[in-house]
Design a protein around this motif. Sequence first.
Motif, PDB file in Angstrom:
ATOM      1  N   LYS A 102      55.384 -18.038 -47.356  1.00 19.39           N
ATOM      2  CA  LYS A 102      54.569 -16.698 -47.422  1.00 19.39           C
ATOM      3  C   LYS A 102      55.485 -15.564 -46.318  1.00 19.39           C
ATOM      4  O   LYS A 102      55.354 -15.672 -45.068  1.00 19.39           O
ATOM      5  N   LYS A 103      55.947 -14.845 -47.301  1.00 20.32           N
ATOM      6  CA  LYS A 103      57.054 -13.700 -46.674  1.00 20.32           C
ATOM      7  C   LYS A 103      56.252 -12.632 -45.854  1.00 20.32           C
ATOM      8  O   LYS A 103      56.515 -12.337 -44.516  1.00 20.32           O
ATOM      9  N   GLU A 104      55.102 -12.482 -46.179  1.00 20.67           N
ATOM     10  CA  GLU A 104      54.112 -11.507 -45.250  1.00 20.67           C
ATOM     11  C   GLU A 104      53.953 -11.856 -43.868  1.00 20.67           C
ATOM     12  O   GLU A 104      53.792 -10.862 -43.046  1.00 20.67           O
ATOM     13  N   VAL A 105      53.999 -13.105 -43.589  1.00 23.67           N
ATOM     14  CA  VAL A 105      53.724 -13.634 -42.250  1.00 23.67           C
ATOM     15  C   VAL A 105      54.996 -13.262 -41.349  1.00 23.67           C
ATOM     16  O   VAL A 105      54.569 -13.053 -40.062  1.00 23.67           O
ATOM     17  N   LEU A 106      55.882 -13.046 -41.557  1.00 22.56           N
ATOM     18  CA  LEU A 106      57.035 -12.817 -40.882  1.00 22.56           C
ATOM     19  C   LEU A 106      57.340 -11.151 -40.833  1.00 22.56           C
ATOM     20  O   LEU A 106      58.429 -10.799 -40.361  1.00 22.56           O
ATOM     21  N   PHE A 107      56.953 -10.566 -41.790  1.00 22.35           N
ATOM     22  CA  PHE A 107      57.052  -9.148 -41.764  1.00 22.35           C
ATOM     23  C   PHE A 107      57.186  -8.444 -40.456  1.00 22.35           C
ATOM     24  O   PHE A 107      58.165  -7.337 -40.152  1.00 22.35           O
ATOM     25  N   PRO A 108      56.282  -8.657 -39.590  1.00 19.84           N
ATOM     26  CA  PRO A 108      56.245  -7.754 -38.278  1.00 19.84           C
ATOM     27  C   PRO A 108      57.257  -8.462 -37.186  1.00 19.84           C
ATOM     28  O   PRO A 108      57.540  -7.807 -36.474  1.00 19.84           O
ATOM     29  N   ILE A 109      57.955  -9.530 -37.495  1.00 23.72           N
ATOM     30  CA  ILE A 109      58.983 -10.245 -36.825  1.00 23.72           C
ATOM     31  C   ILE A 109      60.401  -9.731 -36.968  1.00 23.72           C
ATOM     32  O   ILE A 109      61.464  -9.758 -36.033  1.00 23.72           O
ATOM     33  N   ILE A 110      60.907  -9.762 -38.321  1.00 23.54           N
ATOM     34  CA  ILE A 110      62.221  -9.624 -38.871  1.00 23.54           C
ATOM     35  C   ILE A 110      62.340  -8.651 -39.905  1.00 23.54           C
ATOM     36  O   ILE A 110      61.337  -8.683 -40.778  1.00 23.54           O
ATOM     37  N   ASP A 111      63.395  -8.227 -40.004  1.00 18.37           N
ATOM     38  CA  ASP A 111      63.625  -7.401 -41.305  1.00 18.37           C
ATOM     39  C   ASP A 111      63.310  -8.079 -42.793  1.00 18.37           C
ATOM     40  O   ASP A 111      63.928  -9.228 -42.912  1.00 18.37           O
ATOM     41  N   PRO A 112      62.623  -7.543 -43.476  1.00 19.59           N
ATOM     42  CA  PRO A 112      62.016  -8.439 -44.787  1.00 19.59           C
ATOM     43  C   PRO A 112      63.085  -8.895 -45.512  1.00 19.59           C
ATOM     44  O   PRO A 112      63.165  -9.617 -46.494  1.00 19.59           O
ATOM     45  N   SER A 113      64.220  -7.983 -45.662  1.00 15.64           N
ATOM     46  CA  SER A 113      65.251  -8.251 -46.510  1.00 15.64           C
ATOM     47  C   SER A 113      65.999  -9.779 -46.235  1.00 15.64           C
ATOM     48  O   SER A 113      66.567 -10.372 -46.976  1.00 15.64           O
ATOM     49  N   LYS A 114      65.679 -10.143 -44.891  1.00 12.02           N
ATOM     50  CA  LYS A 114      66.271 -11.605 -44.543  1.00 12.02           C
ATOM     51  C   LYS A 114      65.605 -12.622 -44.798  1.00 12.02           C
ATOM     52  O   LYS A 114      65.586 -13.709 -44.676  1.00 12.02           O
TER      53      LYS A 114
END
Length: 253
Positions: A35-47
């Motif tokens: 679930k990529k969106e869970v990490l969007f606020p934490i780290i650059d989405p490209s990673k």
Amino acid sequence: MIRLSIIGSGNVAQHLIKAFIKSEAVEIVQVFSRKKEVLFPIIDPSKIISAFADLKRADLYIIAVSDDAIAEVSQQLPFQNRLVVHTSGAAPIDTLDSKNRRGVFYPLQTFSKNKTVDFSTIPMCLEAENTIDFDLLEKTAKSISKAVFAIDSEQRKALHVAAVFVNNFTNHLYQIGKDICDEHRVPFKVLKPLIKETAEKINALEPIDAQTGPAKRNDSGTIEAHLALLSNENQKNIYKILTQSIQNNGKKL
């Protein structure tokens, strides 16, 4: 600079990501999450990636998933002979697939998503199959923590059981205390200074020396009065077991 990738997006993974982002000695290459969106606020989405096939080469791969998923995740990694570690307190090192070099990177702390922790104070318990890999884990751990320990799988298992007693069970006792307060219309916040003092006392005294209360004093009248007050059978049983344990503490078998 140490290049690492993190596999997972739960509490431990998110806290590790936040800690490593602040480290000048570490570069997060990628984070794997279904679930990529869970990490969007934490780290650059490209990673952020969601396919194991997209994993790039790194010096270290940290699997931060539930204990039951460690073996399956490690088996799905599309490479061999790279350093792969898990973050579990209970799972042995050989839970990881043997196609890669194996290790453990266990932060001994309780993590909640919305509660910030100071990683520099968290004990990092490390294990590896060879000296070179251990040295890399040690450098990685020291980039975020001032408390780093070599702990093998058996020692870590014992630590994890001890941690359940001092953390999980203690927190459950807080809940029982709150339930009793609620039942008798007493604000639970009245107990918070006592909870704080009890926790802080451990910095100055051994637990056996800090023990107080009716069980320690063998005050049978108070103990019976407490049991009479409790209306919940589960609470009564816990009270009796803990009272007996305190009274037996230090006795020779």
